[in-house]
Design a protein around this motif. Structure first.
Motif, mmCIF file in Angstrom:
data_model
loop_
_atom_site.group_PDB
_atom_site.id
_atom_site.type_symbol
_atom_site.label_atom_id
_atom_site.label_comp_id
_atom_site.label_asym_id
_atom_site.label_seq_id
_atom_site.Cartn_x
_atom_site.Cartn_y
_atom_site.Cartn_z
ATOM 1 N N LEU A 34 -14.381 -10.697 -6.486
ATOM 2 C CA LEU A 34 -13.157 -9.812 -6.297
ATOM 3 C C LEU A 34 -12.065 -10.822 -5.543
ATOM 4 N N ALA A 35 -12.656 -11.517 -4.305
ATOM 5 C CA ALA A 35 -11.640 -12.314 -3.378
ATOM 6 C C ALA A 35 -11.085 -13.498 -4.518
ATOM 7 N N ARG A 36 -11.947 -13.937 -5.570
ATOM 8 C CA ARG A 36 -11.067 -14.930 -6.359
ATOM 9 C C ARG A 36 -9.913 -14.211 -7.199
ATOM 10 N N GLY A 37 -10.362 -12.936 -7.822
ATOM 11 C CA GLY A 37 -9.417 -12.282 -8.701
ATOM 12 C C GLY A 37 -8.176 -11.876 -7.836
ATOM 13 N N VAL A 38 -8.441 -11.429 -6.394
ATOM 14 C CA VAL A 38 -7.261 -10.943 -5.807
ATOM 15 C C VAL A 38 -6.472 -12.050 -5.011
ATOM 16 N N GLU A 76 -7.435 -2.141 -9.226
ATOM 17 C CA GLU A 76 -7.484 -2.519 -10.544
ATOM 18 C C GLU A 76 -8.443 -3.495 -11.243
ATOM 19 N N LEU A 77 -8.915 -4.521 -10.335
ATOM 20 C CA LEU A 77 -10.051 -5.464 -11.010
ATOM 21 C C LEU A 77 -11.384 -4.617 -11.100
ATOM 22 N N LEU A 78 -11.754 -3.619 -10.406
ATOM 23 C CA LEU A 78 -12.876 -2.867 -10.286
ATOM 24 C C LEU A 78 -12.676 -2.152 -11.440
ATOM 25 N N GLY A 79 -11.525 -1.606 -11.655
ATOM 26 C CA GLY A 79 -11.468 -0.653 -12.851
ATOM 27 C C GLY A 79 -11.483 -1.339 -14.302
ATOM 28 N N GLN A 80 -11.268 -2.446 -14.356
ATOM 29 C CA GLN A 80 -11.158 -3.111 -15.260
ATOM 30 C C GLN A 80 -12.430 -4.087 -15.690
ATOM 31 N N THR A 135 7.540 -6.583 -2.320
ATOM 32 C CA THR A 135 7.942 -5.765 -1.745
ATOM 33 C C THR A 135 8.071 -4.332 -2.391
ATOM 34 N N ALA A 136 8.573 -4.440 -3.438
ATOM 35 C CA ALA A 136 8.713 -3.183 -4.527
ATOM 36 C C ALA A 136 7.428 -2.449 -4.620
ATOM 37 N N MET A 137 6.262 -3.364 -4.877
ATOM 38 C CA MET A 137 4.920 -2.741 -4.948
ATOM 39 C C MET A 137 4.554 -2.229 -3.670
ATOM 40 N N GLU A 138 4.912 -2.815 -2.533
ATOM 41 C CA GLU A 138 4.497 -2.043 -1.402
ATOM 42 C C GLU A 138 4.932 -0.848 -1.013
ATOM 43 N N ALA A 139 6.261 -0.704 -1.396
ATOM 44 C CA ALA A 139 6.996 0.454 -1.219
ATOM 45 C C ALA A 139 6.772 1.679 -2.056
ATOM 46 N N GLU A 140 6.019 1.322 -3.389
ATOM 47 C CA GLU A 140 5.530 2.454 -4.354
ATOM 48 C C GLU A 140 3.967 2.551 -3.741
ATOM 49 N N LEU A 141 3.426 1.753 -3.288
ATOM 50 C CA LEU A 141 2.157 2.119 -3.037
ATOM 51 C C LEU A 141 1.716 2.653 -1.686
ATOM 52 N N GLU A 142 2.695 2.506 -0.613
ATOM 53 C CA GLU A 142 2.510 2.960 0.490
ATOM 54 C C GLU A 142 2.442 4.552 0.763
ATOM 55 N N PRO A 143 3.064 5.281 -0.018
ATOM 56 C CA PRO A 143 2.736 7.016 -0.104
ATOM 57 C C PRO A 143 1.173 7.096 -0.561
ATOM 58 N N LEU A 144 0.669 6.114 -1.052
ATOM 59 C CA LEU A 144 -0.816 6.313 -1.643
ATOM 60 C C LEU A 144 -1.563 5.748 -0.687
ATOM 61 N N SER A 145 -1.121 5.241 0.426
ATOM 62 C CA SER A 145 -1.807 4.387 1.646
ATOM 63 C C SER A 145 -2.823 3.380 1.055
ATOM 64 N N LEU A 146 -1.916 2.754 0.359
ATOM 65 C CA LEU A 146 -2.694 1.489 -0.290
ATOM 66 C C LEU A 146 -1.841 0.104 0.039
ATOM 67 N N THR A 147 -2.522 -0.874 0.057
ATOM 68 C CA THR A 147 -1.587 -2.167 0.345
ATOM 69 C C THR A 147 -1.760 -2.913 -1.123
ATOM 70 N N VAL A 148 -0.870 -3.828 -1.371
ATOM 71 C CA VAL A 148 -0.968 -4.610 -2.748
ATOM 72 C C VAL A 148 -2.328 -5.127 -2.815
ATOM 73 N N THR A 149 -3.125 -5.686 -1.762
ATOM 74 C CA THR A 149 -4.218 -6.264 -1.946
ATOM 75 C C THR A 149 -5.389 -5.253 -2.321
ATOM 76 N N GLN A 150 -5.114 -4.230 -1.587
ATOM 77 C CA GLN A 150 -6.364 -3.012 -2.187
ATOM 78 C C GLN A 150 -6.061 -2.365 -3.431
ATOM 79 N N TYR A 151 -4.765 -2.490 -3.841
ATOM 80 C CA TYR A 151 -4.682 -1.795 -5.191
ATOM 81 C C TYR A 151 -5.096 -2.895 -6.203
ATOM 82 N N ALA A 152 -5.076 -4.321 -5.992
ATOM 83 C CA ALA A 152 -5.449 -5.239 -6.916
ATOM 84 C C ALA A 152 -6.899 -5.175 -7.009
ATOM 85 N N CYS A 153 -7.658 -4.890 -5.722
ATOM 86 C CA CYS A 153 -8.972 -4.896 -5.787
ATOM 87 C C CYS A 153 -9.454 -3.667 -6.617
#
Length: 149
Positions: free
Chosen positions: A57-61, A44-48, A24-42
């Protein structure tokens, strides 16, 4: 007679509460960036780990391959990632962040790091390491051979 689970003393229930509050806290912070938690996790994985396939990616998220396809399509339409038109080997198409994806990931990572700092409060670095190790051990115990039986 089965042993009763008391929610006020259940580790599993407390873990579920923490996971729900974190999401819930992550969703609130990511919403202004138009990202869901799943999109962010994706992202983040691609960044690393640039070049991961959609199955990786599916397994990692922790989503299905079908769900990941929809996530990737949406991120690609926003210009945040690119996917090769052809697979270098097999059928897996490697995925990479674009410059816009890298920029958005930086902002999202800072927002999520702030959530984690709030969650951990005034715990010492040693306490944080212990918590992380304990949670990893719990996950490993449920994924091990005894979990199969």
């Amino acid at each position: 007679m089965a042993q009763e689970v008391h929610l006020d003393s259940s580790v599993g229930y407390a873990l579920k509460q923490a996971a729900a509050a974190l999401r819930t806290a992550m969703e609130a912070e990511l919403e202004p960036l138009s990202l869901t938690v799943t999109q962010y996790a994706c992202l983040e994985l691609l960044g690393q780990r640039p070049g991961l396939s959609s199955a990786e990616l599916a397994r990692g998220v922790f989503v299905t391959r079908q769900s990941m396809q929809a996530v990737l399509q949406g991120l690609q339409e926003r210009g945040l990632l690119s996917r090769s038109a052809t697979a270098p080997q097999g059928r897996a198409l490697p995925t990479r962040l674009t410059a816009a994806g890298t920029d958005l990931l930086g902002r999202a990572s800072r927002a999520v790091a702030g959530v984690e700092r709030r969650m951990l409060g005034d715990r010492s670095p040693a306490e944080v390491v212990r918590l992380r190790d304990d949670l990893a051990a719990c996950a490993a115990a449920l994924e091990g051979p005894a979990a199969q039986g």
